[in-house]
Design a protein around this motif. Structure first.
Motif, short mmCIF file in Angstrom:
data_model
loop_
_atom_site.label_atom_id
_atom_site.label_comp_id
_atom_site.label_asym_id
_atom_site.label_seq_id
_atom_site.Cartn_x
_atom_site.Cartn_y
_atom_site.Cartn_z
N LEU A 1 0.83 -1.21 0.00
CA LEU A 1 0.00 0.00 0.00
C LEU A 1 0.86 1.25 0.00
O LEU A 1 1.92 1.30 0.66
CB LEU A 1 -0.90 0.04 1.23
N ASP A 2 0.41 2.27 -0.73
CA ASP A 2 0.99 3.61 -0.65
C ASP A 2 -0.14 4.59 -0.38
O ASP A 2 -1.22 4.48 -0.98
CB ASP A 2 1.68 3.99 -1.96
N LEU A 3 0.11 5.56 0.48
CA LEU A 3 -0.87 6.61 0.74
C LEU A 3 -0.66 7.72 -0.29
O LEU A 3 0.35 8.41 -0.28
CB LEU A 3 -0.71 7.15 2.16
N ARG A 4 -1.64 7.87 -1.17
CA ARG A 4 -1.54 8.81 -2.29
C ARG A 4 -2.14 10.18 -1.96
O ARG A 4 -1.63 11.21 -2.41
CB ARG A 4 -2.26 8.19 -3.50
N ALA A 5 -3.25 10.20 -1.23
CA ALA A 5 -3.96 11.46 -1.02
C ALA A 5 -4.75 11.42 0.28
O ALA A 5 -5.00 10.36 0.86
CB ALA A 5 -4.88 11.73 -2.20
N CYS A 6 -5.19 12.61 0.70
CA CYS A 6 -6.05 12.70 1.88
C CYS A 6 -7.05 13.83 1.67
O CYS A 6 -6.81 14.77 0.91
CB CYS A 6 -5.23 12.94 3.14
N TYR A 7 -8.18 13.70 2.35
CA TYR A 7 -9.19 14.77 2.29
C TYR A 7 -9.93 14.86 3.63
O TYR A 7 -10.31 13.85 4.22
CB TYR A 7 -10.23 14.51 1.19
N THR A 8 -10.13 16.09 4.06
CA THR A 8 -11.05 16.42 5.13
C THR A 8 -11.53 17.83 4.89
O THR A 8 -10.92 18.58 4.09
CB THR A 8 -10.40 16.27 6.51
N ARG A 9 -12.59 18.25 5.53
CA ARG A 9 -13.16 19.56 5.25
C ARG A 9 -12.25 20.70 5.71
O ARG A 9 -12.28 21.78 5.14
CB ARG A 9 -14.54 19.68 5.90
N SER A 10 -11.43 20.47 6.72
CA SER A 10 -10.50 21.49 7.20
C SER A 10 -9.22 21.45 6.35
O SER A 10 -8.48 20.47 6.40
CB SER A 10 -10.16 21.24 8.67
N LYS A 11 -8.97 22.51 5.60
CA LYS A 11 -7.78 22.54 4.75
C LYS A 11 -6.50 22.54 5.58
O LYS A 11 -5.49 21.93 5.19
CB LYS A 11 -7.82 23.76 3.83
#
Length: 332
Positions: free
Chosen positions: A28-38
């Motif tokens: 596994l590689d962590l490519r991206a992340c998202y949350t509402r708080s920039k």
């Protein structure tokens, strides 16, 4: 064998735990992340060397993204999984699969229609002690299993404040049984097999929000064995299992004594050696393996519906004061 690129949606304490595990995964590689708080996303991205994206839709649009890991509130699991499935991305979602059986079924249908993996994070069954205990049972070392007990307690309920999703009874139906006790429910399902019916008692004693902080559920297994799971959100940490059989009793204490076995005729349990397994790494690599090989994950959507149904049946039992057959919730 290649690596699977994943993105994490929903950044908090647990997403950080899983991201740290991914750093040590071979597949596994962590490519991206998202949350509402920039700001929170930027901090997380810098720490774990991944891309912070502006929206969940932007994450799903990444061409080199294979799958998503959803560490969002339970009620958001369905929407996140359905959107990922439409985008052709595989889905790993933290336990429980959802808050409702309707949402769980919809997630399963969406992922099956798109031909993507749906894996659910019931990790403790992969602990080295649980794997060894299952082998002892399968090999007949315990004899006929008659009774199993699982307890999970911590004092997180004493710290809960209103306004958080974990403080909202609509987000956590079943209170601490849904939040932590479900782990032991899955462990007993793994060790003892299918459940026929449940009887339970829920109460709220100390938590400031209206969340049940002490729960107990009796489960009758199709084998004839009886299981008991207790979850307590207002006392010191404890994670213990006991399995009783006609030839031996097995005891597991995750934080203290490890795995011990007391054979019939012996006066005390003795330590048992087992191969250590990082259960979080094992579950994430199982997800990756399912994507890379086409093999199903150990806990797919269908299997994850069972511990959810038991929690919901336990809540109904406590409210109605009667035993609940699992077929009332899962007729199929």
């Amino acid at each position: 064998m290649g690596k699977v690129n994943v993105g994490i949606a929903g950044i908090g304490w647990w997403s950080g735990v899983l991201a740290a595990v991914i750093e040590n995964c071979d597949t596994l590689d962590l490519r991206a992340c998202y949350t509402r708080s920039k700001d929170k996303a930027a901090t997380f991205a810098a720490k774990f060397n991944c891309q912070a994206v502006d929206s969940y839709e932007a994450m799903l649009a990444l061409d080199d993204l294979d799958g998503v890991i959803l560490t969002t509130p339970n009620s958001a699991h369905r929407a996140g999984a359905e959107a990922a499935a439409r985008a052709g991305k595989h889905v790993f979602v933290e336990k429980p699969i959802s808050n409702t059986l309707e949402d769980g079924r919809a997630m399963i249908a969406a992922c099956e229609a798109s031909g993507v993996v749906l894996a659910v994070g019931h990790s403790y069954r992969r602990h080295g002690a649980l794997r060894h205990l299952r082998r002892l049972i399968d090999d007949g070392e315990l004899g006929r299993v008659s009774l199993a007990e699982g307890v999970f307690s911590n004092d997180n309920g004493l710290k809960l404040k209103p306004g958080l999703w974990r403080s909202d009874p609509a987000e956590i139906p079943g209170g601490c049984l849904m939040q932590i006790g479900i782990h032991q429910i899955d462990n007993l399902l793994y060790l003892l097999g299918p459940v026929s019916d449940v009887q339970a008692y829920f109460n709220r004693l100390e938590t400031e929000p209206d969340v049940e902080d002490v729960t107990a559920v009796l489960m009758r297994f199709e084998s004839g064995a009886v299981g008991y799971v207790a979850a307590d959100y207002i006392s010191a940490r404890r994670f213990t299992l006991a399995v009783h059989g006609t030839k031996a009793n097995a005891y597991f204490d995750m934080d203290n004594d490890g795995l011990r076995l007391q054979r019939t005729g012996e006066t005390k349990p003795l330590p048992v050696e087992y191969e250590p397994i990082d259960h979080l790494r094992a579950e994430l690599e199982d997800f990756a393996n399912a994507i890379l090989t086409g093999a199903g994950p150990e806990i797919d959507g269908h299997r994850a519906m069972v511990p959810l149904a038991i929690v919901l049946a336990a809540g109904r039992s406590s409210a109605e004061g009667r035993s609940i057959a699992l077929t009332e919730l899962l007729p199929d």
